[in-house]
Design an enzyme around this catalytic site. Structure first.
Site, PDB file in Angstrom:
ATOM      1  N   GLU A 263      35.369  33.573  25.914  1.00  0.00           N
ATOM      2  CA  GLU A 263      35.459  34.917  26.229  1.00  0.00           C
ATOM      3  C   GLU A 263      34.613  35.663  25.835  1.00  0.00           C
ATOM      4  O   GLU A 263      35.173  36.343  24.951  1.00  0.00           O
ATOM      5  CB  GLU A 263      36.860  35.483  26.942  1.00  0.00           C
ATOM      6  CG  GLU A 263      36.949  34.765  27.675  1.00  0.00           C
ATOM      7  CD  GLU A 263      37.962  35.312  28.786  1.00  0.00           C
ATOM      8  OE1 GLU A 263      38.517  36.673  28.772  1.00  0.00           O
ATOM      9  OE2 GLU A 263      38.700  34.718  29.883  1.00  0.00           O
ATOM     10  N   HIS A 282      37.729  37.371  34.087  1.00  0.00           N
ATOM     11  CA  HIS A 282      38.575  38.397  33.792  1.00  0.00           C
ATOM     12  C   HIS A 282      38.713  39.470  34.355  1.00  0.00           C
ATOM     13  O   HIS A 282      39.037  40.386  34.087  1.00  0.00           O
ATOM     14  CB  HIS A 282      38.253  38.110  32.809  1.00  0.00           C
ATOM     15  CG  HIS A 282      39.699  38.148  31.555  1.00  0.00           C
ATOM     16  ND1 HIS A 282      39.806  38.143  30.816  1.00  0.00           N
ATOM     17  CD2 HIS A 282      40.365  39.062  32.207  1.00  0.00           C
ATOM     18  CE1 HIS A 282      41.078  37.665  30.204  1.00  0.00           C
ATOM     19  NE2 HIS A 282      42.224  38.229  31.592  1.00  0.00           N
TER      20      HIS A 282
END
Length: 321
Positions: A263, A282
């Protein structure tokens, strides 16, 4: 006592009434300071309590620190050796975020099973793809939802799955109680049974030494052919290449992901371009109620801390959750 508050993505600000309440609790000799992450080091040396994220550099500067409350439910970012080996207590939002994470998970699932993502992609041209979309749509009634991790998120997933007419099975590392939707919570060694029986597998666990990379090629091979995968908790639980291979081979019908093994997930990852994958960046942790819930827990915990009573949301640093 000095309290240092560091707002962030999940706690944008602290209302004045809450600051006044905290000041009232700590008394005239206490201090409540709000700062940003960049200026936190200037106030950290004599802080006994911090609400916010505490990277290693800030932790080593906080010589009087006794307790941190995270403004996140996941706490893997705190597990640098200096903190783990210390006597500093860690609490978090665990138990407070399950409802909105479960909402998001079902949104992702329906984007796949009802071809909502496909319709959105095609726009006005979707009418020209109507038959193929209809042939791929499935109903969730009677399907089995397998829940890996039966904390607050897993329990909220089970409630929603039950409302859709699904059967629910669940597994947890700890001997947690069952629920109206799950008659028995299986132990960890029954993961192969859960994978083989589930039409949808929802990852609802924290990131720990035990769970990192657990969903690898062997795990995906053990899943029911054509099953769906959901993950709204921690992406590093999944092996990226193994997931890509399972989706390419149609071992999995699809994956709904709010978190990724890396990420932010790089633009060159094949996951972005796969028609049977829907992803959000997210964002499942967002809720209009989240900051209020965490502030209420923190204020209650400050009172408990000063009274030397057990705190809510304590993290076991030896386990990672």
């Amino acid at each position: 006592m000095k309290i240092l508050i560091i707002p962030g993505l999940t706690l944008k600000e602290v209302p004045e009434k809450d600051l006044n309440r905290l000041q009232e609790i700590v008394g005239n000799n206490g201090q409540v300071v709000i700062t940003d992450q960049h200026e936190a080091h200037l106030h950290a040396e004599d802080a006994e309590v911090i609400l916010g994220f505490v990277p290693k550099s800030l932790f080593v500067a906080a010589h009087s620190l006794r307790w941190i409350q995270s403004i996140s439910s996941g706490v893997d970012m705190f597990f640098y050796p200096e903190f783990v080996d210390s006597e500093v207590i860690l609490t978090s939002e665990k138990g407070l975020v399950g409802e909105h994470l479960a909402d998001h998970a079902f949104g992702l699932l329906l984007m796949l099973t009802r071809q909502l993502a496909t319709a959105l992609k095609y726009g006005s041209d979707s009418w020209n793809h109507r038959p193929e979309m209809r042939y791929q749509e499935i109903e969730l009634t009677g399907k089995t939802m397998g829940i890996f991790g039966f904390g607050s998120t897993g329990r909220a997933i089970a409630k929603r799955a039950n409302a859709f007419g699904m059967q629910c099975i669940a597994l947890d590392r700890d001997p947690v109680p069952a629920s109206p939707e799950v008659s028995e919570v299986w132990p960890s060694d029954r993961l192969p049974d859960l994978l083989a029986a589930s039409d949808v597998v929802s990852i609802c666990c924290p990131l720990t030494r035990e769970t990192r990379g657990l969903f690898d090629a062997n795990a995906f091979d053990g899943m029911k052919d054509g099953a769906y995968l959901l993950n709204v908790t921690r992406g590093e639980v999944m092996d990226e290449q193994a997931l890509i291979d399972a989706l390419k081979s149609n071992k999995l019908s699809g994956a709904g992901l709010d978190v990724a093994p890396r990420e932010p997930l790089p633009a060159d990852s094949p996951l972005w371009r796969m028609s049977n994958v829907v992803m959000t960046p997210h964002t499942a942790g967002a809720s209009q109620f989240r900051a209020r819930r965490n502030l209420d827990r923190f204020i209650n915990n400050v009172q408990k801390f000063m009274a030397d009573e057990p705190l809510e949301g304590i993290i076991d640093k030896s386990l990672g959750y």
